[in-house]
Write a protein that holds these residues in place. Structure first.
Motif, PDB file in Angstrom:
ATOM      1  N   VAL A   9      24.866   3.086  15.457  1.00  7.82           N
ATOM      2  CA  VAL A   9      24.543   4.368  16.072  1.00  7.82           C
ATOM      3  C   VAL A   9      23.756   5.230  15.090  1.00  7.82           C
ATOM      4  O   VAL A   9      23.933   5.117  13.882  1.00  7.82           O
ATOM      5  CB  VAL A   9      25.815   5.107  16.532  1.00  7.82           C
ATOM      6  N   CYS A  10      22.908   6.073  15.629  1.00  8.19           N
ATOM      7  CA  CYS A  10      22.082   6.952  14.792  1.00  8.19           C
ATOM      8  C   CYS A  10      22.815   8.231  14.407  1.00  8.19           C
ATOM      9  O   CYS A  10      22.724   8.682  13.278  1.00  8.19           O
ATOM     10  CB  CYS A  10      20.792   7.301  15.527  1.00  8.19           C
ATOM     11  N   ASN A  11      23.516   8.853  15.354  1.00  9.86           N
ATOM     12  CA  ASN A  11      24.245  10.088  15.101  1.00  9.86           C
ATOM     13  C   ASN A  11      25.728   9.760  15.093  1.00  9.86           C
ATOM     14  O   ASN A  11      26.367   9.664  16.137  1.00  9.86           O
ATOM     15  CB  ASN A  11      23.910  11.134  16.174  1.00  9.86           C
ATOM     16  N   ALA A  15      28.593   9.921  18.149  1.00 11.22           N
ATOM     17  CA  ALA A  15      29.126   8.628  18.585  1.00 11.22           C
ATOM     18  C   ALA A  15      30.633   8.556  18.381  1.00 11.22           C
ATOM     19  O   ALA A  15      31.353   8.017  19.226  1.00 11.22           O
ATOM     20  CB  ALA A  15      28.432   7.495  17.842  1.00 11.22           C
ATOM     21  N   THR A  16      31.118   9.091  17.273  1.00 11.21           N
ATOM     22  CA  THR A  16      32.556   9.076  17.012  1.00 11.21           C
ATOM     23  C   THR A  16      33.306   9.834  18.099  1.00 11.21           C
ATOM     24  O   THR A  16      34.323   9.357  18.615  1.00 11.21           O
ATOM     25  CB  THR A  16      32.860   9.677  15.622  1.00 11.21           C
ATOM     26  N   ARG A  17      32.814  10.991  18.475  1.00 15.49           N
ATOM     27  CA  ARG A  17      33.433  11.776  19.551  1.00 15.49           C
ATOM     28  C   ARG A  17      33.470  10.964  20.854  1.00 15.49           C
ATOM     29  O   ARG A  17      34.485  10.906  21.541  1.00 15.49           O
ATOM     30  CB  ARG A  17      32.667  13.090  19.725  1.00 15.49           C
ATOM     31  N   ALA A  59      23.940   3.993  11.357  1.00 11.65           N
ATOM     32  CA  ALA A  59      22.679   3.368  10.947  1.00 11.65           C
ATOM     33  C   ALA A  59      21.550   4.348  11.276  1.00 11.65           C
ATOM     34  O   ALA A  59      20.846   4.183  12.267  1.00 11.65           O
ATOM     35  CB  ALA A  59      22.482   2.033  11.654  1.00 11.65           C
ATOM     36  N   PRO A  60      21.393   5.407  10.467  1.00 16.85           N
ATOM     37  CA  PRO A  60      20.450   6.474  10.813  1.00 16.85           C
ATOM     38  C   PRO A  60      19.000   6.033  10.931  1.00 16.85           C
ATOM     39  O   PRO A  60      18.222   6.655  11.655  1.00 16.85           O
ATOM     40  CB  PRO A  60      20.615   7.486   9.676  1.00 16.85           C
ATOM     41  N   PRO A 120      25.801   8.000  23.457  1.00 14.64           N
ATOM     42  CA  PRO A 120      24.772   8.943  23.024  1.00 14.64           C
ATOM     43  C   PRO A 120      23.517   8.296  22.427  1.00 14.64           C
ATOM     44  O   PRO A 120      22.465   8.932  22.374  1.00 14.64           O
ATOM     45  CB  PRO A 120      25.501   9.811  21.993  1.00 14.64           C
ATOM     46  N   ASP A 121      23.608   7.023  21.999  1.00 14.11           N
ATOM     47  CA  ASP A 121      22.437   6.320  21.477  1.00 14.11           C
ATOM     48  C   ASP A 121      21.759   5.466  22.538  1.00 14.11           C
ATOM     49  O   ASP A 121      20.785   4.784  22.253  1.00 14.11           O
ATOM     50  CB  ASP A 121      22.833   5.442  20.283  1.00 14.11           C
ATOM     51  N   GLY A 122      22.281   5.455  23.750  1.00 17.86           N
ATOM     52  CA  GLY A 122      21.678   4.690  24.831  1.00 17.86           C
ATOM     53  C   GLY A 122      22.258   3.308  25.036  1.00 17.86           C
ATOM     54  O   GLY A 122      21.836   2.588  25.936  1.00 17.86           O
TER      55      GLY A 122
END
Length: 133
Positions: A9-11, A15-17, A59-60, A120-122
């Motif tokens: 995930v980027c954010n 993503a954790t939420r 993984a930003p 959230p990352d699709g």
């Protein structure tokens, strides 16, 4: 069939939420947290190999392309249809996007009850209950 999987995930905070919400709805415990990774489920061992485990990794720089995201799909087992409903509702409340409301998917089998979300990352995630009730 699923032993373990890692989802990039980027954010990480967003993503954790999201994953805290959907896995809580499915009664899957969070078993460890680090600054850039979080794990859910139970790892298998030599004495017990009936579990599944998911790691969410920050993984930003790994921004997914539209093509990559279209093919990503993970399905998680739900113990009941109400857990599928909670997965969908709680996931949407935590930033997920509906990609298929809870319901029967008879083209798989008569009792296949599932819901689909985009995280959230699709990434496309699903919860399924195979029970007829």
């Amino acid at each position: 069939m699923l032993d373990h999987v890692s989802i990039s995930v980027c954010n990480f905070a967003t993503a954790t939420r999201f994953y805290d919400a959907v896995f809580a709805a499915l009664a899957v415990p969070c078993v460890w947290r680090e600054p850039e990774a979080i794990g859910y489920g139970i790892r298998n061992s030599g004495q017990d190999d009936q579990h599944s485990y998911v790691t969410i990794r920050h993984a930003p720089d790994a921004l997914p392309t539209e093509f990559d995201v279209a093919g990503r799909h993970w399905c998680f087992r739900a113990l009941s249809r109400s857990a599928v409903d909670r997965f969908h509702a709680d996931g949407r409340a935590a930033g997920g996007i509906c990609d298929g409301a809870p319901g029967i998917r008879p083209h798989y089998h008569a009792s296949y009850y599932a819901a689909f979300l985009r995280d959230p990352d699709g990434n496309r995630v699903e919860a399924v209950c195979h029970s007829a009730v």
